[in-house]
Structure formats: C-alpha cells, structure tokens
Design a protein around this motif. Structure first.
Motif, PDB file in Angstrom:
ATOM      1  N   SER B  58       6.359 -72.691  11.696  1.00 54.49           N
ATOM      2  CA  SER B  58       7.083 -71.434  11.876  1.00 54.49           C
ATOM      3  C   SER B  58       8.459 -71.414  11.238  1.00 54.49           C
ATOM      4  N   GLY B  59       9.035 -72.580  10.942  1.00 56.81           N
ATOM      5  CA  GLY B  59      10.365 -72.622  10.362  1.00 56.81           C
ATOM      6  C   GLY B  59      10.405 -72.689   8.847  1.00 56.81           C
ATOM      7  N   LEU B  60       9.269 -72.833   8.197  1.00 55.25           N
ATOM      8  CA  LEU B  60       9.272 -72.929   6.739  1.00 55.25           C
ATOM      9  C   LEU B  60       9.767 -71.609   6.145  1.00 55.25           C
ATOM     10  N   PRO B  61      10.769 -71.658   5.272  1.00 59.58           N
ATOM     11  CA  PRO B  61      11.401 -70.424   4.795  1.00 59.58           C
ATOM     12  C   PRO B  61      10.579 -69.625   3.793  1.00 59.58           C
ATOM     13  N   SER B  62       9.675 -70.263   3.087  1.00 55.44           N
ATOM     14  CA  SER B  62       8.846 -69.538   2.128  1.00 55.44           C
ATOM     15  C   SER B  62       7.598 -70.352   1.833  1.00 55.44           C
ATOM     16  N   ASP B  63       6.673 -69.754   1.096  1.00 58.23           N
ATOM     17  CA  ASP B  63       5.446 -70.476   0.774  1.00 58.23           C
ATOM     18  C   ASP B  63       5.667 -71.527  -0.301  1.00 58.23           C
ATOM     19  N   ARG B  64       6.887 -71.653  -0.790  1.00 61.29           N
ATOM     20  CA  ARG B  64       7.178 -72.746  -1.727  1.00 61.29           C
ATOM     21  C   ARG B  64       7.310 -74.073  -0.987  1.00 61.29           C
ATOM     22  N   PHE B  65       7.473 -73.983   0.328  1.00 59.61           N
ATOM     23  CA  PHE B  65       7.647 -75.178   1.154  1.00 59.61           C
ATOM     24  C   PHE B  65       6.317 -75.550   1.822  1.00 59.61           C
ATOM     25  N   SER B  66       5.998 -76.825   1.782  1.00 63.75           N
ATOM     26  CA  SER B  66       4.820 -77.305   2.485  1.00 63.75           C
ATOM     27  C   SER B  66       5.074 -78.737   2.923  1.00 63.75           C
ATOM     28  N   ALA B  67       4.321 -79.185   3.894  1.00 66.42           N
ATOM     29  CA  ALA B  67       4.472 -80.557   4.374  1.00 66.42           C
ATOM     30  C   ALA B  67       3.126 -81.076   4.830  1.00 66.42           C
ATOM     31  N   GLU B  68       2.990 -82.378   4.695  1.00 61.04           N
ATOM     32  CA  GLU B  68       1.780 -83.045   5.146  1.00 61.04           C
ATOM     33  C   GLU B  68       2.173 -84.281   5.944  1.00 61.04           C
ATOM     34  N   ARG B  69       1.261 -84.683   6.792  1.00 58.53           N
ATOM     35  CA  ARG B  69       1.452 -85.938   7.505  1.00 58.53           C
ATOM     36  C   ARG B  69       0.111 -86.641   7.585  1.00 58.53           C
ATOM     37  N   THR B  70       0.115 -87.912   7.267  1.00 60.45           N
ATOM     38  CA  THR B  70      -1.102 -88.729   7.312  1.00 60.45           C
ATOM     39  C   THR B  70      -1.177 -89.388   8.677  1.00 60.45           C
ATOM     40  N   GLY B  71      -2.082 -88.905   9.499  1.00 59.50           N
ATOM     41  CA  GLY B  71      -2.228 -89.450  10.844  1.00 59.50           C
ATOM     42  C   GLY B  71      -0.926 -89.382  11.604  1.00 59.50           C
ATOM     43  N   GLU B  72      -0.491 -90.513  12.089  1.00 58.57           N
ATOM     44  CA  GLU B  72       0.786 -90.560  12.814  1.00 58.57           C
ATOM     45  C   GLU B  72       1.788 -91.388  12.030  1.00 58.57           C
ATOM     46  N   SER B  73       1.680 -91.313  10.703  1.00 58.27           N
ATOM     47  CA  SER B  73       2.611 -92.102   9.904  1.00 58.27           C
ATOM     48  C   SER B  73       3.409 -91.201   8.977  1.00 58.27           C
ATOM     49  N   VAL B  74       3.409 -91.560   7.724  1.00 64.17           N
ATOM     50  CA  VAL B  74       4.302 -90.953   6.741  1.00 64.17           C
ATOM     51  C   VAL B  74       4.086 -89.446   6.628  1.00 64.17           C
ATOM     52  N   SER B  75       5.200 -88.760   6.378  1.00 63.70           N
ATOM     53  CA  SER B  75       5.139 -87.321   6.095  1.00 63.70           C
ATOM     54  C   SER B  75       5.860 -87.046   4.782  1.00 63.70           C
ATOM     55  N   THR B  76       5.345 -86.078   4.040  1.00 67.42           N
ATOM     56  CA  THR B  76       6.026 -85.637   2.827  1.00 67.42           C
ATOM     57  C   THR B  76       6.300 -84.139   2.915  1.00 67.42           C
ATOM     58  N   LEU B  77       7.481 -83.766   2.524  1.00 64.66           N
ATOM     59  CA  LEU B  77       7.874 -82.363   2.435  1.00 64.66           C
ATOM     60  C   LEU B  77       7.965 -82.025   0.952  1.00 64.66           C
ATOM     61  N   THR B  78       7.224 -81.027   0.540  1.00 65.58           N
ATOM     62  CA  THR B  78       7.200 -80.631  -0.859  1.00 65.58           C
ATOM     63  C   THR B  78       7.818 -79.255  -1.031  1.00 65.58           C
ATOM     64  N   ILE B  79       8.696 -79.159  -1.991  1.00 66.55           N
ATOM     65  CA  ILE B  79       9.287 -77.860  -2.342  1.00 66.55           C
ATOM     66  C   ILE B  79       8.894 -77.565  -3.783  1.00 66.55           C
ATOM     67  N   GLN B  80       8.190 -76.478  -3.959  1.00 68.19           N
ATOM     68  CA  GLN B  80       7.758 -76.089  -5.303  1.00 68.19           C
ATOM     69  C   GLN B  80       8.737 -75.090  -5.898  1.00 68.19           C
ATOM     70  N   ARG B  81       8.869 -75.158  -7.211  1.00 63.09           N
ATOM     71  CA  ARG B  81       9.708 -74.190  -7.946  1.00 63.09           C
ATOM     72  C   ARG B  81      11.069 -74.058  -7.259  1.00 63.09           C
ATOM     73  N   THR B  82      11.777 -75.159  -7.166  1.00 60.43           N
ATOM     74  CA  THR B  82      13.027 -75.190  -6.411  1.00 60.43           C
ATOM     75  C   THR B  82      14.014 -74.132  -6.889  1.00 60.43           C
ATOM     76  N   GLN B  83      14.771 -73.635  -5.923  1.00 64.44           N
ATOM     77  CA  GLN B  83      15.827 -72.658  -6.171  1.00 64.44           C
ATOM     78  C   GLN B  83      17.157 -73.258  -5.709  1.00 64.44           C
ATOM     79  N   GLN B  84      18.252 -72.695  -6.191  1.00 61.81           N
ATOM     80  CA  GLN B  84      19.555 -73.236  -5.830  1.00 61.81           C
ATOM     81  C   GLN B  84      19.802 -73.162  -4.322  1.00 61.81           C
ATOM     82  N   GLU B  85      19.260 -72.144  -3.677  1.00 60.96           N
ATOM     83  CA  GLU B  85      19.462 -72.035  -2.225  1.00 60.96           C
ATOM     84  C   GLU B  85      18.702 -73.102  -1.442  1.00 60.96           C
ATOM     85  N   ASP B  86      17.857 -73.879  -2.137  1.00 57.45           N
ATOM     86  CA  ASP B  86      17.159 -74.983  -1.468  1.00 57.45           C
ATOM     87  C   ASP B  86      18.066 -76.205  -1.335  1.00 57.45           C
TER      88      ASP B  86
END
Lengths: 113, 115
Positions: B58-86
C-alpha cells in the motif's frame, strides 16, 4: 488513518539542560508508540516503546517518555542533555494488524556546550 | 552478522535507469519492511512482507516500484526508470512477529541519488 506530529523540526539545548521533544499522534484505538534515534551516518536505534501497562516508559541513555491518552501525546524527555545526545529523533506509531510504523517528520536535537 | 544489512550503502544513478536495492534481515525474523526517507521528510512506509502472506504494497508510490522477498530471507527493492524525486535513503527493517517483541530492527540504509 493514523498520523504523528512532531512539533519543532529543530531543538537546541545547552549541555545539562532539560530535553523535551514533543510527539502527538492521532489514532482511534490505543496505539503502540515508539521513539527512535538516528545518529549521523548510522541506522535507526530504538530508544523506548510503549505497548501496554505503565504509561511512563524508560529507555536507553537516560531518556523517558510518558503516554498520555487524554492528550494523545508521547513526549520524550531527558533531565540533563549530553553532547552525545545530538541526533535526529523520530516518533512513530504502529498499526496493530501489521505493525508497520507511521513516523513523524523528526526533530533534530542540537546540544551546545 | 547480527543486524540487518543493506547494500549498496550508496548508489548514484542516472535518471531513467533501473536500480536494485538489497536487504538481508536478521535470521529468523519473519517480517520485513521497506521505508523511504526523503530529505526534510519523515520516513514513509513502502512495503511489508510477513511470512508467506501476500505483501502489503500500500505504500509503494508508483508502479515503477516493486519488491520481492525469497522466503524469510533476502529482499530486493527495484525502482524502474528512476526519477529525481526517487532520491532518498531507503531503509529496511525486520521483526520477529508474535510474542511481545514489537521492535523493528533497522538496517543502515541505502542512499540513492538520481542525477
């Protein structure tokens, strides 16, 4: 929706003086309340928290905070400021179902000798 | 290590590029959170993972932001087509759920600068 207001983005005190950092929250149910401290170039560290029970909560480094339901406040105090207390202080409230934290905008504390 | 770790600590990228931020939570912590701290603003909640449940996005500001988590371990946050406000410090936190432990443990953050 819950929100947190921290009055005063900057607070300056002399070493040895009382520290008072204000935090007010809006919540329709009793919240869990937190104060975090962020030293320069370091991560957030929990100072203290209120969940249930005693409304006066003592934390690390001599800080304490009192939950006042009638005033919807959770102000942070320390009787005598030390130079090492200079940092950013963040008040937060958690949502009960997810425990995600809603933060205030923070108060930067400066301590002068 | 005993704490939450994040990498990289600093990232400078050009506008329009994609970036990937990594978070290693404390072992055994089932809950993982991403927050963003923009200059002069408070921390904003982005996304929350709890075990195998669907994440709270619910807090992701736009569809350029996504995140994944593998089980209960590592998570990655991906920002596509970055903008200066990021440009911001991106903080990850983890937590033991259940019991009386309500504390979220925060990593040192990744400072993202979009030029």
């Amino acid at each position: 929706a819950q929100s947190v207001t921290q009055l005063g983005s900057h607070v300056s005190v002399s070493e040895g003086a009382l520290v008072l950092l204000r935090c007010n929250y809006s919540s329709s149910v009793p919240p869990y309340l937190f104060w975090y401290v962020q030293y320069p170039n370091q991560g957030l560290q929990l100072l203290l928290k209120y969940t249930t029970g005693a409304t006066l909560v003592k934390g690390i480094n001599g800080f304490e905070a009192e939950f006042k339901k009638s005033e919807t406040s959770f102000h942070l105090t320390k009787p005598s400021a030390h130079m090492s207390d200079a940092a950013e202080y963040l008040c937060a409230v958690s949502e009960l179902n997810t425990d995600k934290l809603i933060f205030g905008t923070g108060t930067r504390l400066q301590v002068f000798p | 290590g005993a704490g939450v770790s994040q990498s990289p600590s600093n990232k400078v990228t050009e506008k329009g590029k994609d970036v990937e931020l990594r978070c290693d939570p404390i072992s055994g912590h089932t809950a993982l959170y991403w927050y963003r701290q923009r200059l002069g603003q408070g921390l904003e909640f982005l996304i929350y993972f709890q075990g195998n449940s669907a994440p709270d996005k619910s807090g992701l500001p736009s569809d350029r932001f996504s995140a994944e988590r593998t089980g209960e371990s590592v998570s990655t946050l991906t920002i596509q087509r970055t903008q200066q406000e990021d440009s911001a410090v991106y903080l990850c936190a983890s937590k033991i759920t259940g019991g009386l432990s309500y504390e979220q443990y925060f990593g040192p953050g990744t400072r993202l600068t979009v030029t």
